[in-house]
Design an enzyme around this catalytic site. Structure first.
Site, mmCIF file in Angstrom:
data_model
loop_
_atom_site.group_PDB
_atom_site.id
_atom_site.type_symbol
_atom_site.label_atom_id
_atom_site.label_comp_id
_atom_site.label_asym_id
_atom_site.label_seq_id
_atom_site.Cartn_x
_atom_site.Cartn_y
_atom_site.Cartn_z
ATOM 1 N N ALA A 14 0.835 -1.208 0.000
ATOM 2 C CA ALA A 14 0.000 0.000 0.000
ATOM 3 C C ALA A 14 0.872 1.262 0.000
ATOM 4 O O ALA A 14 0.547 2.243 -0.681
ATOM 5 C CB ALA A 14 -0.932 -0.013 1.207
ATOM 6 N N ASN A 15 1.974 1.231 0.731
ATOM 7 C CA ASN A 15 2.871 2.409 0.740
ATOM 8 C C ASN A 15 3.364 2.710 -0.679
ATOM 9 O O ASN A 15 3.391 3.871 -1.114
ATOM 10 C CB ASN A 15 4.107 2.161 1.610
ATOM 11 C CG ASN A 15 3.783 2.087 3.091
ATOM 12 O OD1 ASN A 15 2.676 2.413 3.503
ATOM 13 N ND2 ASN A 15 4.749 1.653 3.890
ATOM 14 N N LEU A 37 21.697 2.155 -0.053
ATOM 15 C CA LEU A 37 22.610 2.286 1.088
ATOM 16 C C LEU A 37 22.198 3.452 1.998
ATOM 17 O O LEU A 37 23.055 4.142 2.545
ATOM 18 C CB LEU A 37 24.043 2.502 0.592
ATOM 19 C CG LEU A 37 24.653 1.366 -0.250
ATOM 20 C CD1 LEU A 37 25.934 1.832 -0.935
ATOM 21 C CD2 LEU A 37 24.940 0.145 0.616
ATOM 22 N N ALA A 93 9.554 4.020 5.444
ATOM 23 C CA ALA A 93 8.963 4.118 4.093
ATOM 24 C C ALA A 93 9.872 4.795 3.068
ATOM 25 O O ALA A 93 9.462 4.983 1.918
ATOM 26 C CB ALA A 93 7.595 4.796 4.095
ATOM 27 N N ALA A 94 11.112 5.122 3.440
ATOM 28 C CA ALA A 94 12.038 5.695 2.447
ATOM 29 C C ALA A 94 12.277 4.681 1.328
ATOM 30 O O ALA A 94 12.317 5.039 0.148
ATOM 31 C CB ALA A 94 13.356 6.091 3.100
ATOM 32 N N GLY A 95 12.400 3.413 1.711
ATOM 33 C CA GLY A 95 12.619 2.367 0.706
ATOM 34 C C GLY A 95 11.415 2.218 -0.220
ATOM 35 O O GLY A 95 11.563 2.019 -1.426
ATOM 36 N N ASP A 96 10.211 2.314 0.342
ATOM 37 C CA ASP A 96 8.999 2.223 -0.487
ATOM 38 C C ASP A 96 8.933 3.413 -1.432
ATOM 39 O O ASP A 96 8.590 3.279 -2.614
ATOM 40 C CB ASP A 96 7.744 2.198 0.401
ATOM 41 C CG ASP A 96 7.699 0.960 1.282
ATOM 42 O OD1 ASP A 96 8.184 -0.095 0.843
ATOM 43 O OD2 ASP A 96 7.187 1.055 2.417
ATOM 44 N N GLY A 122 6.696 9.091 9.878
ATOM 45 C CA GLY A 122 5.608 8.179 9.498
ATOM 46 C C GLY A 122 5.854 7.498 8.165
ATOM 47 O O GLY A 122 6.857 7.754 7.497
ATOM 48 N N SER A 137 4.618 10.405 5.044
ATOM 49 C CA SER A 137 5.870 11.042 4.621
ATOM 50 C C SER A 137 6.088 10.991 3.102
ATOM 51 O O SER A 137 7.069 11.533 2.600
ATOM 52 C CB SER A 137 7.054 10.362 5.323
ATOM 53 O OG SER A 137 7.265 9.077 4.782
HETATM 54 P P1 ADP Z 1 14.915 1.049 3.411
HETATM 55 O O1 ADP Z 1 13.903 2.085 3.790
HETATM 56 O O2 ADP Z 1 14.384 -0.023 2.525
HETATM 57 O O3 ADP Z 1 15.713 0.553 4.576
HETATM 58 P P2 ADP Z 1 16.992 2.911 2.774
HETATM 59 O O4 ADP Z 1 17.036 3.297 4.197
HETATM 60 O O5 ADP Z 1 18.271 2.529 2.125
HETATM 61 O O6 ADP Z 1 15.954 1.759 2.462
HETATM 62 O O7 ADP Z 1 16.340 4.156 2.003
HETATM 63 C C1 ADP Z 1 15.933 4.071 0.675
HETATM 64 C C2 ADP Z 1 16.469 5.250 -0.104
HETATM 65 O O8 ADP Z 1 15.937 6.466 0.430
HETATM 66 C C3 ADP Z 1 17.965 5.387 -0.032
HETATM 67 O O9 ADP Z 1 18.602 4.600 -1.000
HETATM 68 C C4 ADP Z 1 18.150 6.874 -0.282
HETATM 69 O O10 ADP Z 1 18.061 7.155 -1.646
HETATM 70 C C5 ADP Z 1 16.939 7.471 0.417
HETATM 71 N N1 ADP Z 1 17.297 7.814 1.806
HETATM 72 C C6 ADP Z 1 17.101 7.074 2.921
HETATM 73 N N2 ADP Z 1 17.600 7.682 4.016
HETATM 74 C C7 ADP Z 1 18.118 8.858 3.588
HETATM 75 C C8 ADP Z 1 18.783 9.955 4.216
HETATM 76 N N3 ADP Z 1 19.014 9.961 5.542
HETATM 77 N N4 ADP Z 1 19.191 10.999 3.437
HETATM 78 C C9 ADP Z 1 18.954 10.998 2.110
HETATM 79 N N5 ADP Z 1 18.355 9.997 1.445
HETATM 80 C C10 ADP Z 1 17.936 8.941 2.163
#
Ligand code: ADP
Length: 315
Positions: free
Chosen positions: A41-42, A221, A249-252, A287, A291
């Protein structure tokens, strides 16, 4: 044409308390939040916010939160006709307790997500002729993920797999069906069997994933950036510097930014930049679905950062 997301739909029930309770203890907490989540869903919400026609295929429970979850997806612009309302189970639920130090206890009930099966793959198959890509994650049964990937592969639709939450291993036949796999550091480490925490180890992991049969491996990374490898090239894209407050949810968001760019027929390199931008923006807000950036915020961010980069290069 649309992008299809096939995967989990959850409700997160979050309580905050001064500390986590010990076994048998009852504590008075402070706040309660009910937040729609689930990696599937995200990703669907993130795509719809970026203006991409998006179909969600999955399951919710008939009683506990099901209607609410579907309505929320509809309200964000996701097409929900193919979400099955399962009378036999609850919706997927995560019960989360967070203390003042940010430590948490989480119990996840897969509920309807755990029931996603071949029937749902049948619903998915009917949508494939009108789709350009299928986004998958691992919060539904693995054999259903493999069947969905197979259906999309047979239909010549691009399969983008986020192997999250981290699996101990994936069925070997799945790799051949995947166009783009997008593990984070932990997930990449689990898949290749050695720690992945920098550009060099990520490149080595990506190469191993290519050998297993995927066409493209993108290792995320976090704040360090992204390594992307195909049989033709391996390249690194740095993360956008932002003031990160919460990377949930950064990964999503990354996967949706990536898929949105490919939907617009941009290059793989540009798609990774879009993924990194969506991920960075998601990290600047608390969130999960709360977010995920909208199109205006996303376009403005990319424009401003591109201008800044050009300025820095000229200096
Ligand atoms: P997940 O959420 O799956 O653990 P990540 O933490 O690697 O994945 O975050 C996914 C992507 O979001 C990263 O590859 C990067 O592009 C972006 N991102 C995540 N954290 C940051 C951050 N602190 N600053 C800038 N970009 C970020």
């Amino acid at each position: 044409m649309s992008i299809i997301v096939f995967g989990s739909i959850n409700i997160d029930l979050v309580v905050t308390a001064p500390r986590l309770p010990v076994a048998g203890e009852t504590l008075t907490g402070e706040e309660f939040f009910k937040i729609p989540g689930g990696k599937g869903a995200n990703q669907a919400v993130a795509l719809a916010r970026l203006g991409i026609p998006t179909q969600m295929v999955g399951r919710v429970g008939a009683h506990s939160f099901g209607a609410e979850l579907v309505k929320h997806l509809q309200d964000t612009g996701v097409q929900t006709h193919n979400i099955f309302i399962d009378e036999t189970v609850s919706s997927g639920v995560a019960i989360i307790t967070v203390d003042h130090h940010g430590e948490n206890h989480i119990i996840v009930i897969p509920g309807a997500n755990g029931q996603v099966n071949q029937e749902d793959v049948g619903r998915l198959s009917q949508l494939l002729p009108e789709a350009t890509a299928l986004l998958l994650q691992l919060e539904i049964p693995l054999k259903t993920v493999v069947a969905a990937a197979q259906a999309a592969h047979n239909a010549n639709i691009k399969v983008i797999l986020d192997p999250a939450p981290a699996p101990s291993e994936l069925p070997e036949e799945l790799y051949e069906l995947v166009d783009i796999i997008t593990p984070n550091e932990v997930e990449a480490g689990q898949l290749v069997g050695f720690p992945v925490d920098n550009e060099a180890t990520a490149a080595k992991a990506a190469e191993m994933l290519l050998e297993k049969g995927v066409k493209c491996a993108i290792v995320k990374l976090g704040a360090k950036g992204v390594v992307c490898a195909t049989s033709e090239e391996t390249f690194f894209v740095p993360a956008f510097p932002v003031d990160a407050v919460d990377t949930v949810a950064a990964g999503d968001a990354f996967n949706s930014g990536l898929a949105a760019a490919l939907y617009q027929r941009l290059s793989l390199h540009q798609a990774v930049v879009w993924g990194a931008a969506a991920g960075a923006l998601a990290a600047t807000k608390r969130g999960a679905q709360t977010s995920l950036p909208d199109k205006f915020t996303f376009d403005t961010f990319l424009r401003e950062r591109a201008a800044k980069q050009a300025e820095d290069t000229n200096d």
